[in-house]
Design an enzyme around this catalytic site. Structure first.
Site, PDB file in Angstrom:
ATOM      1  N   LYS A  86      66.029 -17.137  57.447  1.00 21.91           N
ATOM      2  CA  LYS A  86      64.915 -16.964  58.387  1.00 21.91           C
ATOM      3  C   LYS A  86      65.179 -17.656  59.740  1.00 21.91           C
ATOM      4  O   LYS A  86      64.825 -17.131  60.790  1.00 21.91           O
ATOM      5  CB  LYS A  86      63.614 -17.509  57.782  1.00 21.91           C
ATOM      6  CG  LYS A  86      63.124 -16.691  56.592  1.00 21.91           C
ATOM      7  CD  LYS A  86      61.815 -17.214  56.051  1.00 21.91           C
ATOM      8  CE  LYS A  86      61.451 -16.559  54.740  1.00 21.91           C
ATOM      9  NZ  LYS A  86      60.176 -16.988  54.199  1.00 21.91           N
ATOM     10  N   ASP A 122      54.665 -14.996  57.366  1.00 19.62           N
ATOM     11  CA  ASP A 122      54.374 -15.957  56.287  1.00 19.62           C
ATOM     12  C   ASP A 122      53.115 -16.760  56.612  1.00 19.62           C
ATOM     13  O   ASP A 122      52.244 -16.976  55.751  1.00 19.62           O
ATOM     14  CB  ASP A 122      55.528 -16.955  56.108  1.00 19.62           C
ATOM     15  CG  ASP A 122      56.707 -16.339  55.382  1.00 19.62           C
ATOM     16  OD1 ASP A 122      56.493 -15.398  54.598  1.00 19.62           O
ATOM     17  OD2 ASP A 122      57.842 -16.803  55.602  1.00 19.62           O
TER      18      ASP A 122
HETATM   19  P1  NAP Z   1      62.374 -25.791  51.109  1.00 24.23           P
HETATM   20  O1  NAP Z   1      62.551 -25.483  52.560  1.00 24.23           O
HETATM   21  O2  NAP Z   1      63.581 -25.947  50.253  1.00 24.23           O
HETATM   22  O3  NAP Z   1      61.490 -27.136  51.012  1.00 24.23           O
HETATM   23  C1  NAP Z   1      61.294 -27.760  49.772  1.00 24.23           C
HETATM   24  C2  NAP Z   1      60.225 -28.854  49.895  1.00 24.23           C
HETATM   25  O4  NAP Z   1      59.913 -29.308  48.584  1.00 24.23           O
HETATM   26  C3  NAP Z   1      60.703 -30.078  50.671  1.00 24.23           C
HETATM   27  O5  NAP Z   1      59.615 -30.637  51.345  1.00 24.23           O
HETATM   28  C4  NAP Z   1      61.180 -30.984  49.545  1.00 24.23           C
HETATM   29  O6  NAP Z   1      61.157 -32.350  49.872  1.00 24.23           O
HETATM   30  C5  NAP Z   1      60.124 -30.716  48.503  1.00 24.23           C
HETATM   31  N1  NAP Z   1      60.561 -31.050  47.148  1.00 24.23           N
HETATM   32  C6  NAP Z   1      61.480 -30.398  46.394  1.00 24.23           C
HETATM   33  N2  NAP Z   1      61.592 -30.986  45.186  1.00 24.23           N
HETATM   34  C7  NAP Z   1      60.718 -32.019  45.179  1.00 24.23           C
HETATM   35  C8  NAP Z   1      60.361 -33.006  44.204  1.00 24.23           C
HETATM   36  N3  NAP Z   1      60.930 -33.046  42.996  1.00 24.23           N
HETATM   37  N4  NAP Z   1      59.425 -33.908  44.522  1.00 24.23           N
HETATM   38  C9  NAP Z   1      58.829 -33.870  45.737  1.00 24.23           C
HETATM   39  N5  NAP Z   1      59.116 -32.984  46.697  1.00 24.23           N
HETATM   40  C10 NAP Z   1      60.060 -32.051  46.424  1.00 24.23           C
HETATM   41  O7  NAP Z   1      61.498 -24.681  50.380  1.00 24.23           O
HETATM   42  P2  NAP Z   1      60.433 -23.707  51.076  1.00 24.23           P
HETATM   43  O8  NAP Z   1      61.114 -22.459  51.503  1.00 24.23           O
HETATM   44  O9  NAP Z   1      59.661 -24.492  52.082  1.00 24.23           O
HETATM   45  O10 NAP Z   1      59.498 -23.318  49.828  1.00 24.23           O
HETATM   46  C11 NAP Z   1      58.574 -24.235  49.285  1.00 24.23           C
HETATM   47  C12 NAP Z   1      57.723 -23.548  48.226  1.00 24.23           C
HETATM   48  O11 NAP Z   1      56.897 -22.579  48.825  1.00 24.23           O
HETATM   49  C13 NAP Z   1      58.535 -22.811  47.156  1.00 24.23           C
HETATM   50  O12 NAP Z   1      57.958 -23.063  45.905  1.00 24.23           O
HETATM   51  C14 NAP Z   1      58.380 -21.359  47.530  1.00 24.23           C
HETATM   52  O13 NAP Z   1      58.433 -20.513  46.396  1.00 24.23           O
HETATM   53  C15 NAP Z   1      56.971 -21.365  48.119  1.00 24.23           C
HETATM   54  N6  NAP Z   1      56.774 -20.259  49.052  1.00 24.23           N
HETATM   55  C16 NAP Z   1      55.814 -19.356  48.740  1.00 24.23           C
HETATM   56  C17 NAP Z   1      55.593 -18.287  49.607  1.00 24.23           C
HETATM   57  C18 NAP Z   1      54.529 -17.288  49.240  1.00 24.23           C
HETATM   58  O14 NAP Z   1      54.522 -16.200  49.825  1.00 24.23           O
HETATM   59  N7  NAP Z   1      53.639 -17.626  48.357  1.00 24.23           N
HETATM   60  C19 NAP Z   1      56.318 -18.153  50.789  1.00 24.23           C
HETATM   61  C20 NAP Z   1      57.299 -19.117  51.086  1.00 24.23           C
HETATM   62  C21 NAP Z   1      57.514 -20.171  50.194  1.00 24.23           C
HETATM   63  P3  NAP Z   1      62.429 -33.057  50.578  1.00 24.23           P
HETATM   64  O15 NAP Z   1      62.300 -32.780  52.040  1.00 24.23           O
HETATM   65  O16 NAP Z   1      62.285 -34.473  50.222  1.00 24.23           O
HETATM   66  O17 NAP Z   1      63.660 -32.409  49.967  1.00 24.23           O
END
Ligand code: NAP
Length: 300
Positions: A86, A122
């Site tokens: 993205k 999004d």
């Molecule tokens: P990302 O960029 O990889 O970010 C991951 C986030 O989760 C970071 O803030 C990370 O913290 C945190 N994290 C991961 N493991 C953790 C743990 N064990 N304890 C605490 N914090 C943790 O992922 P993303 O693309 O933002 O996606 C995040 C979520 O949103 C996913 O579950 C995804 O499926 C969901 N999502 C849903 C939609 C929808 O349409 N519903 C759209 C987009 C995303 P750190 O910075 O410390 O690593």
């Protein structure tokens, strides 16, 4: 032929009719085999009587630039962009919408003449879901947001654009929360923004006055993932939104439901971001119910 909505989705089993005038849409990502978007968009095209097809493009790392440069020469009309491209896509398109500029990421590209126009649906998808599914308008509300990754950034910017009263950005890696909070503050100086480390007491205080708690971390996707906030800190009236839609019910949602709180999972965000992309591509109102049903069948 326009399909009628009767119970389950009648269009799902039908393959699209493809001829020399069929427009091509798709999704670029890696990996991509898990995507539910083709089911949702092909159902929407069929239902709306639009001669178009939506296909997954498996774009390996290193090839995204060539893939995006190929959109116009191949006659593709538009694509969605998903993880991990993205941010790269944002840099490669010719023009971008205001949301995508603020978020720094593009999830939808539409071809206009000889130009690629980048959007980010999004953030809109999240807001529509919070409003329609959660019956909650974040305007002038106090919000606690868990996460500082790509999704959290889109959500934070949308909340700021909607003029929330305060936003506490909580993250495991504190430096990322600080960076995101500073960025929001620079663009939206009137909103009270505070970063917090996940294990700090600051979260307890923020939760006391919070109207909405949002999980935008990946924590909760896997069985056995810990609860990031102690459920005893949730008070009656707080709305709990978890961006995760698989599983449909995370531990956070289960705990919140047991406390009688209003909860929403990320299914609606997925649906509404797709609906917004459909509307950008076709200029027609998205057939929401058919898209919802096709996603539900796929996501089961
Ligand atoms: P990302 O960029 O990889 O970010 C991951 C986030 O989760 C970071 O803030 C990370 O913290 C945190 N994290 C991961 N493991 C953790 C743990 N064990 N304890 C605490 N914090 C943790 O992922 P993303 O693309 O933002 O996606 C995040 C979520 O949103 C996913 O579950 C995804 O499926 C969901 N999502 C849903 C939609 C929808 O349409 N519903 C759209 C987009 C995303 P750190 O910075 O410390 O690593």
């Amino acid at each position: 032929m326009k399909m009628e909505l009767k119970g389950t989705v009648p269009v799902l089993g039908l393959s699209p009719k493809i001829d020399g005038n069929t427009r091509i849409y798709g999704i670029f990502g890696w990996p991509i085999s898990h995507t539910a978007s083709p089911a949702m968009h092909n159902a929407a095209f069929r239902y709306s009587g639009i001669n178009s097809v939506y296909v997954p493009f498996h774009v390996p790392p290193g090839d995204i630039k060539r893939a995006i440069k190929s959109i116009i020469p191949l006659g593709i009309s538009g694509v969605n962009i998903t993880v991990p491209y993205k941010e790269t896509a944002f840099k490669l398109v010719d023009e971008t919408s205001r949301e995508s500029q603020l978020i720094g990421a593009v999830n939808t590209i539409v071809v206009q003449g000889d130009k690629l126009i980048g959007h980010n649906t999004d953030a809109q998808g999240f807001l529509r879901s919070l409003k329609y599914d959660g019956r909650t308008n974040p305007y002038r509300k106090n919000v606690v947001l868990l996460g500082s990754g790509g999704a959290a950034r889109a959500v934070a910017i949308q909340l700021a654009m909607t003029n929330v009263k305060s936003l506490c950005i909580v993250n495991r890696t504190f430096s990322r929360a600080i960076r995101l909070a500073r960025y929001i503050k620079r663009h939206f100086p009137n909103i009270k923004i505070s970063p917090a480390y996940l294990k700090s007491k600051a979260i307890n205080e923020a939760l006391e006055s919070a109207d909405i708690l949002i999980n935008a971390t990946t924590c909760g996707m896997k069985r056995g993932d810990p609860l990031l906030v102690d459920h005893s800190l949730l008070h009656p009236g707080i709305v709990v939104y978890d961006l995760i839609y698989k599983p449909q019910e995370t531990k956070l949602i289960t705990e919140a439901k047991q406390m009688g709180l209003k909860t929403v999972n990320g299914f609606g965000m997925l649906l509404y971001q797709g609906a917004a992309a459909f509307e950008i591509w076709t200029g027609k109102k998205a057939p929401l119910e058919i898209m919802r049903q096709s996603l539900e069948i796929y996501a089961d």
